[in-house]
Enzyme design. Structure first.
Site, mmCIF file in Angstrom:
data_model
loop_
_atom_site.group_PDB
_atom_site.id
_atom_site.type_symbol
_atom_site.label_atom_id
_atom_site.label_comp_id
_atom_site.label_asym_id
_atom_site.label_seq_id
_atom_site.Cartn_x
_atom_site.Cartn_y
_atom_site.Cartn_z
ATOM 1 N N GLU A 171 -23.276 -13.738 18.333
ATOM 2 C CA GLU A 171 -23.173 -14.208 16.917
ATOM 3 C C GLU A 171 -23.849 -15.219 16.505
ATOM 4 O OE1 GLU A 171 -21.696 -12.106 14.900
ATOM 5 O OE2 GLU A 171 -21.629 -10.328 16.568
ATOM 6 N N CYS A 188 -18.675 -21.941 11.263
ATOM 7 C CA CYS A 188 -20.592 -20.649 10.727
ATOM 8 C C CYS A 188 -19.739 -19.553 9.376
ATOM 9 C CB CYS A 188 -20.573 -19.454 12.027
ATOM 10 S SG CYS A 188 -19.080 -18.618 12.338
HETATM 11 P P1 NAD Z 1 -25.587 -23.623 19.948
HETATM 12 O O1 NAD Z 1 -26.785 -22.467 20.069
HETATM 13 O O2 NAD Z 1 -26.229 -25.605 20.109
HETATM 14 O O3 NAD Z 1 -24.964 -23.801 21.696
HETATM 15 C C1 NAD Z 1 -23.678 -22.562 21.899
HETATM 16 C C2 NAD Z 1 -23.810 -22.637 23.377
HETATM 17 O O4 NAD Z 1 -25.316 -21.780 24.224
HETATM 18 C C3 NAD Z 1 -23.796 -23.982 24.000
HETATM 19 O O5 NAD Z 1 -22.463 -23.253 25.190
HETATM 20 C C4 NAD Z 1 -25.367 -24.154 24.266
HETATM 21 O O6 NAD Z 1 -25.002 -24.914 25.476
HETATM 22 C C5 NAD Z 1 -25.674 -23.154 25.185
HETATM 23 N N1 NAD Z 1 -26.988 -22.864 24.988
HETATM 24 C C6 NAD Z 1 -27.818 -23.560 24.474
HETATM 25 N N2 NAD Z 1 -29.240 -23.312 25.199
HETATM 26 C C7 NAD Z 1 -28.923 -22.137 25.833
HETATM 27 C C8 NAD Z 1 -29.711 -21.507 27.152
HETATM 28 N N3 NAD Z 1 -30.909 -21.370 26.917
HETATM 29 N N4 NAD Z 1 -29.261 -20.284 27.215
HETATM 30 C C9 NAD Z 1 -27.899 -19.812 27.578
HETATM 31 N N5 NAD Z 1 -27.151 -20.788 26.705
HETATM 32 C C10 NAD Z 1 -27.832 -21.823 26.603
HETATM 33 O O7 NAD Z 1 -24.472 -23.815 19.425
HETATM 34 P P2 NAD Z 1 -23.433 -24.975 18.306
HETATM 35 O O8 NAD Z 1 -24.064 -25.787 18.497
HETATM 36 O O9 NAD Z 1 -22.949 -24.833 19.926
HETATM 37 O O10 NAD Z 1 -22.870 -24.223 18.247
HETATM 38 C C11 NAD Z 1 -23.877 -23.622 16.453
HETATM 39 C C12 NAD Z 1 -23.740 -22.757 15.778
HETATM 40 O O11 NAD Z 1 -22.816 -21.821 16.397
HETATM 41 C C13 NAD Z 1 -23.585 -22.704 14.241
HETATM 42 O O12 NAD Z 1 -24.833 -21.892 14.528
HETATM 43 C C14 NAD Z 1 -22.732 -22.008 13.875
HETATM 44 O O13 NAD Z 1 -23.312 -20.917 13.357
HETATM 45 C C15 NAD Z 1 -22.329 -21.220 14.846
HETATM 46 N N6 NAD Z 1 -21.587 -19.911 15.593
HETATM 47 C C16 NAD Z 1 -21.539 -18.896 15.203
HETATM 48 C C17 NAD Z 1 -20.220 -17.541 14.603
HETATM 49 C C18 NAD Z 1 -20.271 -16.397 14.468
HETATM 50 O O14 NAD Z 1 -19.252 -15.929 14.733
HETATM 51 N N7 NAD Z 1 -20.956 -15.807 14.365
HETATM 52 C C19 NAD Z 1 -19.298 -19.178 15.324
HETATM 53 C C20 NAD Z 1 -19.182 -20.453 15.586
HETATM 54 C C21 NAD Z 1 -20.386 -20.569 15.764
#
Ligand code: NAD
Length: 531
Positions: A300, A334
C-alpha cells in the site's frame, strides 16, 4: 498508576453480535481531558528508555542504535532502540520459522482469542498508547485517538474475520464426497509499516498475519519504533508464544531489504512510499537460491488525493471538508487532500472562505492538543519547504508558506494553500506529504474529473456536489480505491470503508475489509470420497 488509565468502557456485542467501531473520546469533557493530561505526564516520565530487539522471545542488543525523537521538540528522545542489521536476519528468520511450526497448527479459536485479549488490554491502556503517539509522531489527541481506535478495531475485526474464514464452505458438495476449502497460513511474513499510522497500520498488518497463522518479522519505521515496542510488549503480556512476532527495528535499506530478499520470506506486507514499495516489489519478484515459492506482496503506497468541488456544492461544507482533510495530522495521511479541484464559477468565493478557515488553524505542541503539530522529521520538513518554494513560483500563495520559527526547535510548518496550480505540474502530480494544499481551477465537472484522474496514483478522493447525476458519474469515473461523496477524503473506518488504492497507490489490499485476510492465507481445496 491505575488511575491514569482509561476504564474499560463496556461495549455491547464485543467479540460477538454485530461489529461496531471503537468510540472516540470527547475531549470537551473535562474528565477525559484530565485523564489524557495524566497519561501524557506518565509517558513523559518514561521517555528515553532503551528497548531491545525481541527475537524468539529473547531480548537482543546491537552495537548500533536508533533514537526516536519528538518532532515537536527534537532534543527530546522518545526511545532508544537497537538497530537490526544483516547479522540479525538469520536469527529472526530462524525464530519465525520455528514458531511457525506450532503457531500454524494452533487452532483459529486460540489465535483469535489472542487478538480479543489484546484488544481488551489495549482498551484499558488506550490513553497511554495515545500519549506515546503524541510524543513519537506529533499527533494531537484526536488524531492519536483515531490511530489507537483503529488498532482496537483491527483486533476485533480480524479476529472475527479469521473465525468466519475458518467456516468457509464450498458452494457445492458433490454426491458421495465431503468437499471443503481450507484457508491455511502462508509462512513467515516481513511486515514493514510506515510512521504515519505507527500503531494502526503496524498492528493491522501484524495482526492480520498472525491471526491467519503466519509468523512475522516486524520492522517498524525508524521514526516510530517505540509505539511498536509497546505493542509487542502487550502481545507478550496477553500470551503470544515466542517467535510469533519478532521485533526488529532497523534500517529499511539494509535489514528491511535483506528480509525481503530472504528465500524463506513467504510474503511481504508493506505500507509506505511509492518508491520503496516498487523496490520491494522488484526484490520480492527475484527467485533467490533455495526459494520454492512466488513471494506474495501486499503493497500500500502513496497518494495525490483530490477533492472536487462542483459549482452547485454546499461551499461551507466543502471548505470544512477540504481544510480537515488537507491539514489533519499536518497533511501526513496517505488519504490527505493535497489537491482541491474547484469549478471556476465558485473558485474565488471558495478560496476566500478557505483562506479564512485555514488561518484559524493553530499550530503548536500536540501535548497541549494543538490542532496542528510538527511534521515528522527534519528531512521531511526540508522537502516540504522545498515544495512550498516551488509553489510560490508556480502558483499564488494564499496563506502559510513558512516554517514557524517562534515555536522553537520543532518541525512546525504553517498550513499552506497555493492556488492557480496547473494540471500536470510537479506540485499537482507529486506526493508532498505535509501541510500543503494546491488548488486547481476546473472549467466544469468533466474537466475536474479529468484533472482528478490524471495522476499515477489512485488512493482516495471526494466530490462535493448536489447533483445526483454528478454523484453517479463520480462513482463510475473517479478512479480511486476510496471515494467519498459530500464528505472529506480522510477518516476511513474499519468495516465501513475497506482501505486500499489503485494504480501506483498500491495493490488495493483493502485493509479493514472482508477480503483482507485472504491475502495472508492460501486456500487448500479438499475433496474427500465418503466410504
Ligand atoms: P517509506 O517508504 O519511507 O518507509 C516505509 C517503511 O519501509 C519503513 O519501515 C522503512 O524503514 C521501510 N523501508 C525503507 N526502505 C526499505 C527497503 N529498501 N526495503 C525494505 N523496507 C524499507 O514511507 P514512510 O515515509 O514511512 O511513510 C509515508 C508514505 O507511506 C507515504 O507515501 C504515504 O502515502 C504512504 N502511506 C500509504 C498508506 C496506504 O494505505 N496506501 C498508508 C499510510 C502511509
Amino acid at each position: 498508576m491505575a488511575t491514569l488509565e482509561a476504564p474499560v468502557r463496556p461495549r455491547s456485542g464485543l467479540h460477538s453480535g454485530p461489529f461496531t467501531t471503537e468510540p472516540f473520546f470527547d475531549f470537551r469533557n473535562e474528565e477525559n481531558a484530565r485523564r489524557m493530561r495524566s497519561a501524557i505526564a506518565k509517558v513523559r516520565s518514561q521517555l528515553a528508555r532503551e528497548y531491545d530487539l525481541i527475537i524468539g522471545g529473547k531480548r537482543v542488543k546491537t552495537p548500533d542504535k536508533i533514537k526516536s525523537l519528538n518532532p515537536a521538540k527534537p532534543s527530546e528522545i522518545v526511545g532508544i532502540h537497537q538497530k537490526a542489521g544483516k547479522d540479525q536476519v538469520e536469527p529472526a528468520m530462524n525464530a519465525a520459522l520455528k514458531a511457525f511450526e506450532s503457531w500454524s497448527r494452533t487452532s483459529v479459536e486460540e489465535r483469535a482469542s489472542l487478538l480479543f485479549r489484546l484488544g481488551d488490554l489495549l482498551r484499558q491502556r488506550k490513553m497511554e498508547f495515545m500519549a506515546w503517539l503524541v510524543f513519537e509522531v506529533s499527533k494531537n489527541w484526536a488524531e492519536a485517538d483515531a490511530d489507537i481506535s483503529e488498532t482496537l478495531d483491527f483486533c476485533e475485526f480480524y479476529a472475527r474475520e479469521a473465525l468466519r474464514l475458518a467456516k468457509t464452505q464450498t458452494p457445492i458438495q458433490l454426491p458421495g464426497e465431503r468437499d471443503s476449502l481450507l484457508y491455511i497460513p502462508l509462512g513467515v511474513g516481513a511486515v514493514i509499516p510506515p510512521w504515519n499510522f505507527p500503531c494502526a497500520i503496524m498492528a493491522g498488518m501484524t495482526l492480520a498475519s498472525i491471526v491467519s497463522g503466519n509468523t512475522v518479522i516486524l520492522k517498524p519505521s525508524s521514526d516510530s519504533p517505540t509505539i511498536a515496542a509497546k505493542f509487542v510488549e502487550l502481545l507478550e503480556e496477553v500470551g503470544m508464544p515466542e517467535g510469533v512476532v519478532n521485533f526488529c527495528p532497523g534500517a529499511g535499506a539494509s535489514f528491511g531489504d535483506a528480509v525481503v530478499a530472504h528465500p524463506k520470506t513467504r510474503y511481504v506486507a508493506f505500507t509506505g512510499s511509492r518508491e520503496v514499495g516498487l523496490h520491494i516489489n522488484k526484490t520480492a519478484a527475484h527467485q533467490a537460491p533455495g526459494q520454492i515459492w512466488i513471494k506474495r506482496t501486499i503493497l500500500e503506497m502513496g497518494g495525490k488525493d483530490a477533492i472536487i468541488v462542483d459549482a452547485d456544492a454546499d461551499i461551507d461544507a466543502a471548505v470544512e471538508g477540504v481544510a480537515q482533510a488537507a491539514f489533519g495530522f499536518q497533511g501526513q495521511k496517505c488519504s490527505a487532500c493535497s489537491r482541491a479541484i474547484i469549478d471556476e464559477r465558485i473558485y474565488d468565493k471558495l478560496l476566500e472562505q478557505l483562506k479564512a478557515r485555514v488561518e484559524k488553524i493553530k499550530v503548536g505542541d500536540p501535548a497541549e492538543n494543538a490542532p496542528m503539530a510538527a511534521v515528522i522529521n527534519e528531512g521531511a520538513m526540508k522537502t516540504i519547504l522545498g515544495y512550498i518554494e516551488s509553489g510560490k513560483k508556480d502558483g499564488r500563495l494564499i496563506t502559510g508558506g513558512e516554517r514557524i520559527a517562534e515555536l522553537g526547535e520543532g518541525y512546525f510548518i504553517q498550513p499552506t494553500v497555493i492556488a492557480d496550480i496547473q494540471p500536470k505540474s510537479r506540485l499537482e502530480q507529486e506526493e508532498i506529504f505535509g501541510p500543503v494544499l494546491v488548488v486547481i481551477k476546473a472549467r466544469g465537472f468533466d474537466h475536474a474529473l479529468q484533472i482528478a484522474n490524471d495522476t499515477e496514483f489512485g488512493l482516495t478522493g471526494a466530490v462535493y456536489t448536489n447533483s445526483r447525476d454528478k454523484i453517479d458519474r463520480a462513482i463510475a469515473e473517479f478512479h480511486v480505491g476510496n471515494l467519498y461523496i459530500n464528505r472529506k477524503c480522510t477518516g476511513a473506518m474499519v468495516g465501513a470503508h475497506p482501505f486500499g488504492g489503485f494504480n501506483m497507490s498500491g495493490t488495493d489490499s483493502k485493509s479493514g475489509g472482508p477480503d483482507y485476510l485472504y491475502l495472508f492465507t492460501q486456500a487448500k481445496s479438499v475433496g474427500e470420497k465418503l466410504v
